[in-house]
Each structure stands twice: as structure tokens, then as C-alpha cells.
Design an enzyme around this catalytic site. Sequence first.
Site, PDB file in Angstrom:
ATOM      1  N   ARG A 240       0.860  -1.183   0.000  1.00 49.00           N
ATOM      2  CA  ARG A 240       0.000   0.000   0.000  1.00 49.00           C
ATOM      3  C   ARG A 240       0.891   1.225   0.000  1.00 49.00           C
ATOM      4  NH1 ARG A 240      -3.594  -2.605  -1.548  1.00 49.00           N
ATOM      5  NH2 ARG A 240      -5.574  -3.074  -0.536  1.00 49.00           N
ATOM      6  N   GLU A 269      -3.528   7.478  -4.498  1.00 43.61           N
ATOM      7  CA  GLU A 269      -3.890   6.971  -5.830  1.00 43.61           C
ATOM      8  C   GLU A 269      -5.209   7.595  -6.300  1.00 43.61           C
ATOM      9  OE1 GLU A 269      -3.920   2.683  -5.662  1.00 43.61           O
ATOM     10  OE2 GLU A 269      -1.919   2.644  -4.807  1.00 43.61           O
ATOM     11  N   HIS A 287      -1.200   0.373  -9.941  1.00 43.40           N
ATOM     12  CA  HIS A 287      -1.809  -0.610  -9.026  1.00 43.40           C
ATOM     13  C   HIS A 287      -2.379  -1.811  -9.796  1.00 43.40           C
ATOM     14  CE1 HIS A 287      -3.837  -1.026  -4.829  1.00 43.40           C
ATOM     15  NE2 HIS A 287      -3.634  -2.213  -5.366  1.00 43.40           N
TER      16      HIS A 287
END
Length: 321
Positions: A240, A269, A287
Site C-alpha cells: 500500500r 492513488e 496498481h
Amino acid sequence: MTDTASTRDIDLLMVGPLAPALIDDIGSRYRLHRLWEAADRAAFLRRHGAAIRGIVTSGRFGADRALIESLPKLEVINSFGVGYDPIDVDAARERNVVVTNTPGVLDECVADTALALMLAVPRRIAEADRYVREGRWPEASFGLGRKVTGKRCGIVGLGNIGRQIAARAEAFAMPVAYCNRSPRPDAPDRYRYYADPAELAANSDFLVLALPGGAHTRHLVDARVLKALGSQGYLINVARGTVVDEQALVSALQHGEIAGAGLDVFEHEPQVPQALIDSDRTVLLPHIGSGTAETRDAMGDLLLANLDGWFSSRTARTAVA
Ligand code: 8YV
């Protein structure tokens, strides 16, 4: 799969859009409310909230305390993905709401992504690709990268994904070390354990992050850890973005305190700091760690098994602890 007649009257709330096929499947068998399509979220919840018995969400959209508390009939939260940091599990627990995720089925693809980054950054694969496409090869040779095989791999978070990364690193003749809250009793003895991430970093060429996100791991990789990784070390993050102090990372790259970074995840993000984009020592991915057709299908199947299992027999195959 459950009997459709018995599920059609069950109201579910989907927080953000999952894969279209998964939305269609759930929508054909349950009464599905699409929160992201609501122009006025509060009004939407006032209208439908009292009937909602399940939330369908993901590690991207989550479910916060306010949402959980606004749904009096809520029984279950089914999340697409292994990481559930944006779901307020404490708020769910207080209401006896079960939370499920999709562990196990994505470990291999996320580990593959970590290895792809471990190869791409030191060997300058993305930069070399741009070099050929831009027609620069005839002008001059590209230059050298750094060797990958045999380098020391330090893994922060030796869970299921971390174990898959370790296995792949060993195929590249890398000694493996790791950092966890406590040593894993089932880890091979040859994997050296460090309690302190900075100490692991100081003894690694690659510091690979595979730990959960959330408040307890926020900025675990800070300026001190990056300094310990050192000017020959690479940071790889498939966990993360919140685990890394992104400003400290930018500064470490700008000052040559680390050699490079391969990042699949970011603090905010889909925003990526311009300094990371401008650096030629980063490889940046949007991602995509679990992003293969096979794995996303398996994640969808597991989410459905949890959802249907709950509403047919009050069982959750993969409830979070
Ligand atoms: C997904 C992930 O991309 O499983 C996770 O924790 O981060 C990814 O597999 C994400 O959950 C949702 O879209």
C-alpha cells in the site's frame, strides 16, 4: 450459487464499480444499489439505507464508520481484494457485521509483479524500452544497469504474498531476510529475521514491501529506513502506498540516498507525485499487482462464494480476523 428467488429480495450496496461482469452477476441475483452512481450520496442512503443487508466493496473504495453506522440492517461486508485497510473493521465488529476479503487467490500475481519491478528497475527495462521507441539507439548505446541475480532480498511482511516473493527471489539466487511483527515459526531457518525494518534495509539490496496497509503501518518506511537501504538499494512496493512516506522517498531519490524504486502503489492513488514521474530511477505501475484476467476471475469467484455463503447459510469462507 444460491437460489435466485431467495436472494432477489436482498438489498446490497456496491460502493464503487467492480468489474462489469461481477456487477452484472450480482445485479442479476440481488437487488443491487450502486452508490457511485448517486448524484446525492446522502439522499441515496436515506432512501435505500434502511433495507441494505450487505455492502460489496474493494480495497480501493472501502466502507467507513459513517457508512456502516447508517445501515441498520447491515450483516456483511464483502470486499474484492486481500487488503481491507479502507474498511472500518472495528465499526463493523461493534455491529456484529462480518467482513470478508479475497486472500490466497492473488498471491502469485502480486509476487510476479514484485519480481517484474525488481528486474525492471535495476536493469532499466522501462527506460530502455523508451530509448528504442524514441529512435535513440542508432545514436549511442544505452548504457549499463545493475545485476539482479544473487542480490539480497529483504521482505517486509512475510505473509502469503511475501512467501511467494521469497520463493521467486530464491530462484534468482537471492538470500532472503524478512521483517514481521514477530518471527514466523513456519519460515525456513535460512530466512534471517529482523525486528527493525531499518536493520533489514541495511542488510538488503532490495527492500520489498508486502505488508498490510492501515494506521498501524503508516509511513513504516520513512527517511531512516530509506537511508539504511542505502545508495545501492532498491525499494519495491506492491503493498500500500501509505506504508511509505512518499515525500521522504522523493527526497531519498533526489539525493541519491537509494538507487531506485519500483512502485505499484501510491499514497494518494491515482495521484502520483511529479517528482516520481520525473525520476529516471523509478518504474511506476497503476496498481496492477493482482491485475490478470485469471486472478481477477478468482477474486470475483471468492467474493461471490462469500456473498452467497452468507445469505444462504450464514457462513463466510474467508472472513477477516
Ligand atoms: C486490488 C489489492 O486491485 O487485493 C488487494 O489488496 O490491492 C488489489 O488486488 C484492489 O483490492 C481493488 O481493486
